[in-house]
Design an enzyme around this catalytic site. Structure first.
Site, PDB file in Angstrom:
ATOM      1  CG  ASP A   5       5.560  -3.964  10.574  1.00 30.37           C
ATOM      2  OD1 ASP A   5       6.279  -4.393   9.667  1.00 30.37           O
ATOM      3  OD2 ASP A   5       5.247  -2.766  10.690  1.00 30.37           O
ATOM      4  NE  ARG A  18      -2.510   0.989   3.591  1.00 31.44           N
ATOM      5  CZ  ARG A  18      -3.284   1.020   4.673  1.00 31.44           C
ATOM      6  NH1 ARG A  18      -4.597   0.918   4.545  1.00 31.44           N
ATOM      7  NH2 ARG A  18      -2.763   1.118   5.874  1.00 31.44           N
ATOM      8  CB  THR A  45      -2.017   7.190  -3.238  1.00 27.84           C
ATOM      9  OG1 THR A  45      -1.433   5.887  -3.409  1.00 27.84           O
ATOM     10  CG2 THR A  45      -1.118   8.227  -3.893  1.00 27.84           C
TER      11      THR A  45
END
Length: 213
Positions: free
Chosen positions: A207, A108, A112
């Site tokens: 993560d 991603r 934006t």
């Protein structure tokens, strides 16, 4: 919002909700997070595969002959969206070891929030399979929408999305882009924050799976 929820199945089994609580907890470490995620994926896969068709098969038990049930030849495929989706793929394969696995790499854009593709590899017989696209978080919906588009473009007629946590905004966007796709999730959370993160959510799943920041 109600009409967008028609294609959403919230899996509220007590074991799913229990394990999801510990996934959300910020004190849960990487090792336990991975283990819980795999267990959750297996539990959720029971619901995702609930409507697979069956057919009769004649067998003989140690006691007598009988007519039993087997899957009616439907082939399944699993498509994790990299990288976070990898954490759920093994859990589904624990339940359906014969499923083939494809991979779609998307990230991603932080500015934006739009998905950018960097890798894709699908089974050669994707058009003959029911595909389960897997991504732990349905936030803006951009990655799921793009991943499903790629799978459909490969000829797949039946696609399902499996995620841990979904935001209403992502559900709405996915329904508008792919109204035929069922969404299976363990929770529908409140909203997205200004950074496109699900609130309360569970943080960045990638993560937490891989121990990166």
């Amino acid at each position: 919002m109600e009409n967008y929820m028609e294609n959403v199945v919230v899996i509220d089994h007590p074991l799913v909700q229990h394990k999801l609580t510990f996934l959300r907890d910020r004190t849960t470490g990487t090792k336990d997070f991975r283990m819980l995620l795999r267990e959750l994926a297996t539990l959720m896969a029971y619901e995702v595969t609930r409507d697979l068709p069956l057919e009769d098969k004649q067998i003989e038990t140690p006691v007598a002959k009988m007519t039993a049930k087997v899957l009616a030849g439907r082939k399944l495929g699993i498509v994790p969206i990299l990288r976070a989706g990898l954490g759920m793929a093994d859990g589904i394969m624990d339940l359906v070891p014969a499923a083939k696995v494809g991979h779609i790499g998307l990230y991603r854009d932080p500015e934006t929030l739009e998905p950018k593709g960097y890798y894709q590899k699908l089974p050669t017989d994707t058009s003959e399979r029911d595909m389960i696209v897997v991504d732990p978080m349905l936030a803006t919906g951009g990655s799921a929408i793009e991943g499903i588009r790629i799978v459909k473009e490969a000829g797949c007629k039946t696609v399902r999305l499996m995620c841990l946590v979904a935001a209403p905004e992502g559900i709405k966007a996915l329904h508008e882009a792919h109204p035929d796709v069922m969404i299976y999730t363990a929770a529908v959370d409140s909203h997205l924050n200004d950074h496109g993160y699900i609130v309360p959510g569970l943080g960045d799943a990638g993560d937490r799976i891989f121990g990166t920041k």
